[in-house]
Design a protein around this motif. Sequence first.
Motif, PDB file in Angstrom:
ATOM      1  N   ASN A  39       9.173   2.879  -0.369  1.00 43.54           N
ATOM      2  CA  ASN A  39       9.095   3.931  -0.880  1.00 43.54           C
ATOM      3  C   ASN A  39      10.469   4.961  -0.632  1.00 43.54           C
ATOM      4  O   ASN A  39      10.199   6.018  -1.053  1.00 43.54           O
ATOM      5  N   LEU A  63      11.343   0.241  -2.601  1.00 43.13           N
ATOM      6  CA  LEU A  63      10.237  -0.621  -3.127  1.00 43.13           C
ATOM      7  C   LEU A  63       9.111  -0.187  -2.556  1.00 43.13           C
ATOM      8  O   LEU A  63       8.712   0.163  -1.842  1.00 43.13           O
ATOM      9  N   PRO A  64       7.789  -0.116  -3.803  1.00 44.96           N
ATOM     10  CA  PRO A  64       6.623   0.194  -2.982  1.00 44.96           C
ATOM     11  C   PRO A  64       5.987  -1.019  -1.720  1.00 44.96           C
ATOM     12  O   PRO A  64       6.641  -1.991  -2.401  1.00 44.96           O
ATOM     13  N   THR A  65       5.240  -0.169  -1.487  1.00 44.59           N
ATOM     14  CA  THR A  65       4.223  -1.733  -0.948  1.00 44.59           C
ATOM     15  C   THR A  65       3.990  -2.507  -1.237  1.00 44.59           C
ATOM     16  O   THR A  65       4.267  -3.766  -0.815  1.00 44.59           O
ATOM     17  N   PHE A  66       3.444  -2.582  -2.646  1.00 48.45           N
ATOM     18  CA  PHE A  66       3.095  -3.920  -2.837  1.00 48.45           C
ATOM     19  C   PHE A  66       4.072  -4.999  -2.967  1.00 48.45           C
ATOM     20  O   PHE A  66       4.602  -6.531  -3.010  1.00 48.45           O
ATOM     21  N   GLU A  67       5.283  -4.357  -3.625  1.00 52.78           N
ATOM     22  CA  GLU A  67       5.867  -5.355  -4.329  1.00 52.78           C
ATOM     23  C   GLU A  67       6.701  -6.085  -2.783  1.00 52.78           C
ATOM     24  O   GLU A  67       7.275  -6.903  -2.053  1.00 52.78           O
ATOM     25  N   VAL A  69       5.491  -6.374   0.175  1.00 54.79           N
ATOM     26  CA  VAL A  69       4.199  -7.360   1.173  1.00 54.79           C
ATOM     27  C   VAL A  69       4.792  -8.405   0.262  1.00 54.79           C
ATOM     28  O   VAL A  69       4.306  -9.603   0.505  1.00 54.79           O
ATOM     29  N   GLY A  70       4.686  -8.155  -0.762  1.00 48.01           N
ATOM     30  CA  GLY A  70       4.626  -9.613  -1.817  1.00 48.01           C
ATOM     31  C   GLY A  70       6.519 -10.809  -1.627  1.00 48.01           C
ATOM     32  O   GLY A  70       5.448 -11.493  -1.570  1.00 48.01           O
ATOM     33  N   ARG A  71       6.973 -10.025  -2.104  1.00 50.12           N
ATOM     34  CA  ARG A  71       8.235 -10.296  -1.515  1.00 50.12           C
ATOM     35  C   ARG A  71       8.200 -11.011  -0.130  1.00 50.12           C
ATOM     36  O   ARG A  71       9.132 -12.478   0.195  1.00 50.12           O
ATOM     37  N   LEU A  72       7.478 -10.467   1.117  1.00 55.00           N
ATOM     38  CA  LEU A  72       7.704 -11.110   2.836  1.00 55.00           C
ATOM     39  C   LEU A  72       7.096 -12.669   2.518  1.00 55.00           C
ATOM     40  O   LEU A  72       7.139 -13.017   2.800  1.00 55.00           O
ATOM     41  N   TYR A  73       5.507 -12.101   1.324  1.00 58.17           N
ATOM     42  CA  TYR A  73       4.606 -13.094   1.464  1.00 58.17           C
ATOM     43  C   TYR A  73       5.267 -14.473   1.071  1.00 58.17           C
ATOM     44  O   TYR A  73       5.328 -15.802   1.238  1.00 58.17           O
ATOM     45  N   ILE A  77       5.861 -15.210   5.199  1.00 63.92           N
ATOM     46  CA  ILE A  77       5.223 -14.533   6.545  1.00 63.92           C
ATOM     47  C   ILE A  77       3.573 -14.052   6.084  1.00 63.92           C
ATOM     48  O   ILE A  77       3.659 -13.391   4.950  1.00 63.92           O
ATOM     49  N   SER A  78       2.697 -14.080   6.745  1.00 63.48           N
ATOM     50  CA  SER A  78       1.495 -14.458   6.393  1.00 63.48           C
ATOM     51  C   SER A  78       1.131 -13.157   6.876  1.00 63.48           C
ATOM     52  O   SER A  78       1.479 -11.638   7.325  1.00 63.48           O
ATOM     53  N   GLY A  79      -0.158 -12.325   6.094  1.00 69.11           N
ATOM     54  CA  GLY A  79      -1.722 -11.634   6.590  1.00 69.11           C
ATOM     55  C   GLY A  79      -1.775 -11.114   8.275  1.00 69.11           C
ATOM     56  O   GLY A  79      -1.864 -12.657   8.750  1.00 69.11           O
TER      57      GLY A  79
ATOM     58  N   PHE C  99      -1.586  -6.698   4.071  1.00 76.47           N
ATOM     59  CA  PHE C  99      -0.482  -7.552   3.882  1.00 76.47           C
ATOM     60  C   PHE C  99      -0.531  -8.832   2.498  1.00 76.47           C
ATOM     61  O   PHE C  99      -0.191  -9.173   2.153  1.00 76.47           O
ATOM     62  N   GLU C 100      -2.202  -9.292   3.245  1.00 76.85           N
ATOM     63  CA  GLU C 100      -2.653 -10.733   2.782  1.00 76.85           C
ATOM     64  C   GLU C 100      -2.752 -10.191   1.500  1.00 76.85           C
ATOM     65  O   GLU C 100      -2.356 -10.906   0.627  1.00 76.85           O
ATOM     66  N   CYS C 102      -2.448  -7.990  -0.515  1.00 73.34           N
ATOM     67  CA  CYS C 102      -1.247  -7.863  -1.717  1.00 73.34           C
ATOM     68  C   CYS C 102       0.043  -9.318  -2.184  1.00 73.34           C
ATOM     69  O   CYS C 102       0.251  -9.279  -2.926  1.00 73.34           O
ATOM     70  N   GLY C 103       0.402  -9.783  -0.847  1.00 72.35           N
ATOM     71  CA  GLY C 103       0.401 -10.652  -0.841  1.00 72.35           C
ATOM     72  C   GLY C 103       0.433 -12.184  -2.157  1.00 72.35           C
ATOM     73  O   GLY C 103       1.112 -12.445  -2.745  1.00 72.35           O
ATOM     74  N   TYR C 106       0.936 -10.875  -5.647  1.00 77.70           N
ATOM     75  CA  TYR C 106       2.429 -11.231  -5.790  1.00 77.70           C
ATOM     76  C   TYR C 106       2.808 -12.743  -6.330  1.00 77.70           C
ATOM     77  O   TYR C 106       3.364 -12.956  -6.676  1.00 77.70           O
TER      78      TYR C 106
END
Lengths: 84, 238, 118
Positions: A39, A63-67, A69-73, A77-79, C99-100, C102-103, C106
């Motif tokens: 943010n 970017l906000p958290t959701f986006e 994280v979505g792009r990193l995922y 990159i996993s949780g 994290f997981e 949201c990921g 998305y």
Amino acid sequence: MSDVIAHAREGSLWVTLQIHQNIVAVASMNDLAGVILVNGREPEGDTIEKAEAEGLPIMVTPLPTFEVVGRLYGLGISGIPRTG
Amino acid sequence: MRQLRADLHLHTCLSPCGELEMVPSAIVKEAKRIGLDVIGVCDHNSAENVAAVVRAGAREDLPVIAGMEITSREEVHVLGLFGDEGQVMRLQDLVYENLAGENDPEVFGHQVVVDEFDNVLRLTDKLLIGATSLSLEETVQAIHDSGGLAIAAHIDRERFGLIGQLGLIPAGLPLDAVEVSPRSPVGDWDNLPVVSFSDAHFLDDIGKSSTCFVLEEGTFEEIAKALRSEDGRAIMKL
Amino acid sequence: MKLQDIRDILGAEVITGGNLLSREVSMGCGADLMSDVLAYGKSGSVLLTGLTNQQVVRTAEMAEIVAICFVRGKRPDEKTVSMASSQGLPLMGTTLPMFESCGRLYKNGLRGVSEYGE
């Protein structure tokens, strides 16, 4: 941040909206790879100096958290798996 | 020197999450009934009901410490305790300047300002449930600048406590004490004095947790000395 | 994306509002600070959070959030659940971390607040 201390693993990337200097202590204590501030938040006070001293990369994104994280995922990159 | 039981973290009907029955005379009556010797008023980001409770307490010979529970921008709750209402009201000006938003009573609850006889004076429309734009350090500094004591509230609680929000007590943060939740195991908090208060939002919760001090009388100055272990003033073991 | 898709993707348990799962969700929002929920919780979004207090439910109502999904196995107390229930706000809970969660959403096509409508 107590969740980070409890669950983060060495080498994790931390996505957060906290900009307090404690992010450096918490990240270094847990050997995190780096921190992304969301943010568009800029780290406060002497956070940057402390991060440099600890060799901790800090990145800032609008970017906000959701986006972010979505792009990193999407990059693979996993949780952190639940440990119970 | 006497042993005095204090519950210095009470909300009133001004806090949106406080029950409407938390009016000055009811708070004082309940505190007296359960045998508290000193109480303190700490509403969220506001002190508009402090004077009313202080006067209601004076009618019944119950000392009331002026205070406020400030939400820092990290969403850490910090108690400020003061020697007089003027100090906390001046701090309120700074808090209000740094507190955005307007309350929606239907969503968050009513924020009722009352007089010492429980008459409703007005509703305040600041978003008291919100966080200020003051950092934790600025919050502690502002409390000290106004002549108060800064206590990290319910430090062991997952939400809105310093440890839950920031993981550890920031190095060099000049806190005067830490508050722990009722029945929490007393930990070692960087050698800071440890107190426990109820954080009551409901009449039934007043005194659910309290701290016994060794003091001459139930005043701010005496409590400040107890936190510094000066002149024989002390905190009894929790 | 519908709420039932979110439930399936996150392996979430529906806490309340099981009859409302055909509701459409247009955005995702992940927030662990109340001030962020207030600032970024947008109408039509699903809120992913580790916060379980009553203010979250109230804020969600005010911001017209479609549903809340609690992450990391967190669960609200009964009072919060009944409040959400009376407001017609569905609540879900997943054991996955933020994290997981949201990921996965998305990856399945749910966009964020800043990308929505682009």
